[in-house]
Design a protein around this motif. Structure first.
Motif, PDB file in Angstrom:
ATOM      1  N   GLU A 258      23.288  50.295  46.396  1.00 56.59           N
ATOM      2  CA  GLU A 258      22.962  49.283  47.389  1.00 56.59           C
ATOM      3  C   GLU A 258      22.727  49.873  48.774  1.00 56.59           C
ATOM      4  N   ASN A 259      23.322  51.026  49.049  1.00 60.42           N
ATOM      5  CA  ASN A 259      23.217  51.596  50.399  1.00 60.42           C
ATOM      6  C   ASN A 259      22.267  52.781  50.470  1.00 60.42           C
ATOM      7  N   MET A 260      21.626  53.110  49.366  1.00 60.43           N
ATOM      8  CA  MET A 260      20.644  54.193  49.406  1.00 60.43           C
ATOM      9  C   MET A 260      19.402  53.750  50.175  1.00 60.43           C
ATOM     10  N   ILE A 261      18.874  54.653  50.984  1.00 62.78           N
ATOM     11  CA  ILE A 261      17.636  54.328  51.695  1.00 62.78           C
ATOM     12  C   ILE A 261      16.421  54.577  50.809  1.00 62.78           C
ATOM     13  N   SER A 262      16.629  55.295  49.716  1.00 63.00           N
ATOM     14  CA  SER A 262      15.542  55.536  48.762  1.00 63.00           C
ATOM     15  C   SER A 262      15.562  54.461  47.694  1.00 63.00           C
ATOM     16  N   GLY A 263      14.385  54.075  47.224  1.00 64.82           N
ATOM     17  CA  GLY A 263      14.294  53.088  46.158  1.00 64.82           C
ATOM     18  C   GLY A 263      14.533  53.743  44.801  1.00 64.82           C
ATOM     19  N   ILE A 264      15.306  53.058  43.960  1.00 64.00           N
ATOM     20  CA  ILE A 264      15.606  53.561  42.613  1.00 64.00           C
ATOM     21  C   ILE A 264      15.124  52.529  41.607  1.00 64.00           C
ATOM     22  N   MET A 265      14.326  52.966  40.656  1.00 59.97           N
ATOM     23  CA  MET A 265      13.879  52.097  39.565  1.00 59.97           C
ATOM     24  C   MET A 265      14.049  52.852  38.255  1.00 59.97           C
ATOM     25  N   MET A 266      14.627  52.177  37.243  1.00 62.62           N
ATOM     26  CA  MET A 266      14.830  52.812  35.940  1.00 62.62           C
ATOM     27  C   MET A 266      14.046  52.061  34.884  1.00 62.62           C
ATOM     28  N   ILE A 267      13.361  52.812  34.034  1.00 63.47           N
ATOM     29  CA  ILE A 267      12.562  52.250  32.940  1.00 63.47           C
ATOM     30  C   ILE A 267      13.148  52.765  31.634  1.00 63.47           C
ATOM     31  N   ASP A 268      13.423  51.851  30.675  1.00 64.89           N
ATOM     32  CA  ASP A 268      14.049  52.277  29.421  1.00 64.89           C
ATOM     33  C   ASP A 268      13.005  52.767  28.422  1.00 64.89           C
ATOM     34  N   ARG A 269      13.482  53.095  27.220  1.00 68.17           N
ATOM     35  CA  ARG A 269      12.589  53.662  26.205  1.00 68.17           C
ATOM     36  C   ARG A 269      11.549  52.658  25.719  1.00 68.17           C
ATOM     37  N   GLU A 270      11.821  51.362  25.921  1.00 70.34           N
ATOM     38  CA  GLU A 270      10.839  50.343  25.553  1.00 70.34           C
ATOM     39  C   GLU A 270       9.884  50.034  26.702  1.00 70.34           C
ATOM     40  N   GLU A 271       9.914  50.884  27.733  1.00 71.91           N
ATOM     41  CA  GLU A 271       9.012  50.805  28.884  1.00 71.91           C
ATOM     42  C   GLU A 271       9.253  49.545  29.713  1.00 71.91           C
ATOM     43  N   ARG A 272      10.497  49.050  29.696  1.00 69.12           N
ATOM     44  CA  ARG A 272      10.856  47.881  30.493  1.00 69.12           C
ATOM     45  C   ARG A 272      11.694  48.313  31.689  1.00 69.12           C
ATOM     46  N   ILE A 273      11.517  47.607  32.808  1.00 67.36           N
ATOM     47  CA  ILE A 273      12.283  47.894  34.025  1.00 67.36           C
ATOM     48  C   ILE A 273      13.683  47.302  33.855  1.00 67.36           C
ATOM     49  N   VAL A 274      14.704  48.159  33.926  1.00 64.88           N
ATOM     50  CA  VAL A 274      16.077  47.708  33.701  1.00 64.88           C
ATOM     51  C   VAL A 274      16.956  47.857  34.940  1.00 64.88           C
ATOM     52  N   LEU A 275      16.453  48.508  35.990  1.00 62.81           N
ATOM     53  CA  LEU A 275      17.259  48.697  37.200  1.00 62.81           C
ATOM     54  C   LEU A 275      16.337  48.798  38.404  1.00 62.81           C
ATOM     55  N   LEU A 276      16.741  48.102  39.495  1.00 61.78           N
ATOM     56  CA  LEU A 276      16.000  48.187  40.759  1.00 61.78           C
ATOM     57  C   LEU A 276      16.979  47.899  41.890  1.00 61.78           C
ATOM     58  N   ASN A 277      17.161  48.871  42.782  1.00 59.46           N
ATOM     59  CA  ASN A 277      18.118  48.681  43.877  1.00 59.46           C
ATOM     60  C   ASN A 277      17.459  47.955  45.054  1.00 59.46           C
ATOM     61  N   LEU A 354      11.880  56.463  44.894  1.00 57.37           N
ATOM     62  CA  LEU A 354      10.849  56.193  45.898  1.00 57.37           C
ATOM     63  C   LEU A 354      11.441  56.426  47.278  1.00 57.37           C
ATOM     64  N   HIS A 355      10.835  57.356  48.019  1.00 56.72           N
ATOM     65  CA  HIS A 355      11.326  57.662  49.370  1.00 56.72           C
ATOM     66  C   HIS A 355      10.210  57.390  50.376  1.00 56.72           C
ATOM     67  N   ASP A 356      10.511  56.522  51.336  1.00 50.58           N
ATOM     68  CA  ASP A 356       9.517  56.163  52.350  1.00 50.58           C
ATOM     69  C   ASP A 356       9.432  57.284  53.391  1.00 50.58           C
ATOM     70  N   THR A 357       8.320  57.987  53.369  1.00 47.27           N
ATOM     71  CA  THR A 357       8.105  59.089  54.319  1.00 47.27           C
ATOM     72  C   THR A 357       7.142  58.695  55.435  1.00 47.27           C
ATOM     73  N   THR A 358       6.906  57.391  55.577  1.00 48.17           N
ATOM     74  CA  THR A 358       5.953  56.931  56.597  1.00 48.17           C
ATOM     75  C   THR A 358       6.378  57.381  57.986  1.00 48.17           C
ATOM     76  N   ALA A 359       7.664  57.192  58.311  1.00 53.11           N
ATOM     77  CA  ALA A 359       8.142  57.560  59.646  1.00 53.11           C
ATOM     78  C   ALA A 359       8.037  59.067  59.864  1.00 53.11           C
ATOM     79  N   VAL A 360       8.373  59.838  58.816  1.00 53.64           N
ATOM     80  CA  VAL A 360       8.300  61.295  58.937  1.00 53.64           C
ATOM     81  C   VAL A 360       6.861  61.731  59.187  1.00 53.64           C
ATOM     82  N   ARG A 361       5.950  61.170  58.374  1.00 52.16           N
ATOM     83  CA  ARG A 361       4.539  61.542  58.549  1.00 52.16           C
ATOM     84  C   ARG A 361       4.011  61.069  59.913  1.00 52.16           C
ATOM     85  N   ARG A 362       4.487  59.888  60.338  1.00 51.73           N
ATOM     86  CA  ARG A 362       4.043  59.404  61.651  1.00 51.73           C
ATOM     87  C   ARG A 362       4.555  60.314  62.761  1.00 51.73           C
ATOM     88  N   LEU A 363       5.818  60.750  62.628  1.00 54.03           N
ATOM     89  CA  LEU A 363       6.376  61.666  63.619  1.00 54.03           C
ATOM     90  C   LEU A 363       5.623  62.986  63.626  1.00 54.03           C
TER      91      LEU A 363
END
Length: 597
Positions: A258-277, A354-363
């Motif tokens: 819940e407190n990670m700044i990076s997005g986490i998504m997990m896909i199972d063996r049946e190609e279904r999304i089972v986790l999204l923070n 998924l890590h948002d690097t927009t600010a880094v690239r903008r800087l």
């Protein structure tokens, strides 16, 4: 009483009851058979006595024989209390103690007659339509030599046998009823003794199923039931410890997710999304509720992103890439896809980070642009100084007027270079928050009067009306030097970009009055009637070195850093600044600051 105890009690009662019922039926059958057998023996003896003492071979007409044999039958019934019937060999009834022979059917096919003809004596039990009751029939043949001339049949009512059987049934039913009561009590006690520990174990097992791992089975004997209870207690203790560890790990994992700044998504063996923070929800623009359970290629995601996931699933190799996303907002994402495999190397899905690097690239872009702008801004005055110095060295010193003019230009460019370097250093310190802020109460009317007086001569040169509007009792807690720097920069811009004869105004208004009538925020408005700013330039007006009209800015001596410094100083005061402008009409800067820090 639980269902199990009731079933066990019922089974015990049924076993006992069925046993007694079978015994009773057997006894009733034996009694009935023995009683009937005794009657049959008696009836056979009586028939033989009747055959021996009577004349059953008389001759005469049928009517005479009927009269004779009927009289004989009635006389014998008076002594034996049994119905007696004489049947001729052809089945014709010639005498009967209870009914007129003329009204009786042919008896040759009656079972007792058929059996008597074959075996010498015949018995049968059946319902008599004549007497309307169950009867026992016995018959023996009447012979003349070896030839059968007729049959004597004796019939006896089975009412006494039925009464005996009925009495037996009454006894059996009463005994069974008493036995059932006793069996029910005994069975209940036995079932209760067996099921009570099991019931308590069942309740404990249900509580464990409902995640109440503190529940325990009371101590019993060391028999099999007691050992089962001890095993359940040990299992409950083990589950309690394991669940505590699992819950602690879940809390830690959930806190991390819940407190990670990076997005986490997990896909199972049946190609279904089972986790999204939550960070993944913000980045992808969809809630977990909308995406969980869906296949990754049905989640309405960017085509390139979907293809990247597909490539990872097909190759089962880690993939790292950078991609521009346009929904829900334009951003640059660093995407890492890691195949997930268990210890047995069985593939089980894909983890997407998924890590948002927009600010880094903008800087990075801003740093690059800043270096380029600084280089460009420094190059211009240095080139001017160098060029005019070279001209002087080439012989222009001999011409006094020209030399003085060139030296003045060199001086002005040096001053401009000094201001530029000073502003760059100032902005650098402000952005890195290395400048100390000294907050103190400021009486706004006096403060603004002193600030405006600094620029009044400059305004008078262009015949610009410089006006001030502020109430007498307005105070604010701020860094006086930095607040003055903010206002001087804004007023200088207003004077520089306003035509001769224009107006520049400063207005102060209290905001957000509380219940005591005191204001909590202050609004400072600096407006002018100058040339204005085009709408397309308004979003970038606070960027470093950004100029709307570069030629006009340079001629005014500006460095392009003033508004950027203003914006950072306002933010250091926990305030906000915005700009409204219309070309040819004027520009208005609105600052809102908290009164107390």
């Amino acid at each position: 009483m639980t269902k199990f105890r009731a079933k066990l009690t019922l089974i015990l009662i049924l076993l006992i009851g069925c046993s007694m019922l079978i015994v009773g039926l057997f006894m009733a059958k034996v009694l009935e058979d023995s009683h009937i057998q005794a009657l049959e023996d008696n009836m056979e003896r009586e028939l033989k006595v009747i055959l021996a003492t009577g004349d059953w071979t008389r001759n005469g007409s049928d009517s005479e024989l009927m009269s004779y044999y009927t009289e004989q039958a009635k006389r014998i019934k008076a002594s034996t209390d049994s119905r007696l019937t004489y049947v001729r060999a052809d089945g014709r009834v010639l005498g009967d103690s209870d009914q007129s022979p003329e009204q009786m059917d042919n008896h040759l096919t009656r079972p007792e007659i058929v059996t008597a003809a074959a075996n010498g004596v015949g018995y049968t039990t059946r319902y008599s339509d004549t007497l309307k009751e169950n009867m026992l029939y016995a018959a023996i043949p009447v012979k003349k030599g070896e030839q059968i001339t007729g049959y004597i049949r004796l019939a006896m009512s089975l009412e006494q046998v039925d009464r005996s059987i009925l009495h037996l049934w009454y006894f059996l039913i009463s005994g069974l009823a008493i036995l059932f009561v006793i069996a029910g009590i005994v069975s209940y006690r036995i079932a209760k003794g067996i099921t009570r520990p099991i019931e308590k174990m069942t309740r404990v097992a249900k509580q464990i199923t409902n995640m109440n791992y503190e529940s325990r089975v009371p101590a019993y004997s060391n028999d099999e039931v007691g050992q089962l209870g001890q095993a359940i207690n040990r299992m409950s203790e083990s589950l309690q410890q394991q669940m505590a560890r699992i819950q602690e790990n879940e809390r830690r994992l959930q806190g991390v997710m819940e407190n990670m700044i990076s997005g986490i998504m997990m896909i199972d063996r049946e190609e279904r999304i089972v986790l999204l923070n939550p960070a993944g929800e913000d980045i992808l623009g969809f809630s977990a509720q909308e995406l969980l359970g869906k296949k990754y290629n049905e989640a309405k995601q960017q085509y390139e992103f979907t293809k990247l996931i597909q490539e990872c699933i097909e190759t089962r190799e880690p993939i790292s890439d950078e991609m521009i996303f346009y929904y829900p907002a334009e951003m640059i994402l660093e995407i890492n896809l890691i195949p997930i495999a268990h210890e047995d190397e069985e593939w089980s899905g894909v983890l997407v980070v998924l890590h948002d690097t927009t600010a880094v690239r903008r800087l990075e872009r801003m740093r690059s642009e800043f270096v380029a702008n600084v280089s460009h801004e420094l190059k211009t005055p240095i080139a001017a100084v160098k060029g005019f110095a070279e001209t002087l060295l080439a012989g222009a010193l001999n011409d006094k007027d020209t030399a003085v003019s060139f030296l003045q230009i060199i001086f002005d460019e040096s001053e401009r270079l000094n201001r530029l370097i000073g502003d760059i250093l100032e902005l650098s310190k402000i952005e890195s928050k290395r400048i100390p802020m000294h907050f103190s109460p400021i009486y706004m009317p006096e403060f603004l009067e002193k600030t405006v007086s600094v620029l009044r001569k400059e305004a008078e040169k262009k015949h610009i009306e410089l006006s001030l509007y502020v109430d007498e009792d307005i105070y604010i807690e701020a860094d006086e030097d930095r607040l003055r720097q903010i206002l001087i920069n804004l007023l200088s811009n207003g004077i520089n970009y306003t035509q001769d004869g224009g107006k520049v105004k400063v207005r102060v208004e209290p905001l957000e009055m509380n219940g005591d009538g005191d204001y909590e925020r202050l609004r400072i408005i600096v407006s002018d009637t100058g040339i204005g700013i085009p709408k397309k330039d308004l979003p970038r007006i606070f960027e470093r070195f950004y100029r709307v009209d570069k030629a006009r800015s340079r001629s005014s001596g500006g460095t392009g850093l003033g508004l950027s410094i203003v914006k950072h100083l306002v933010e250091l005061h926990k305030g906000t600044i915005r700009v409204d402008s219309e070309v040819g009409v004027g520009t208005k800067f609105t600052i809102e600051l908290p009164v107390i820090h």
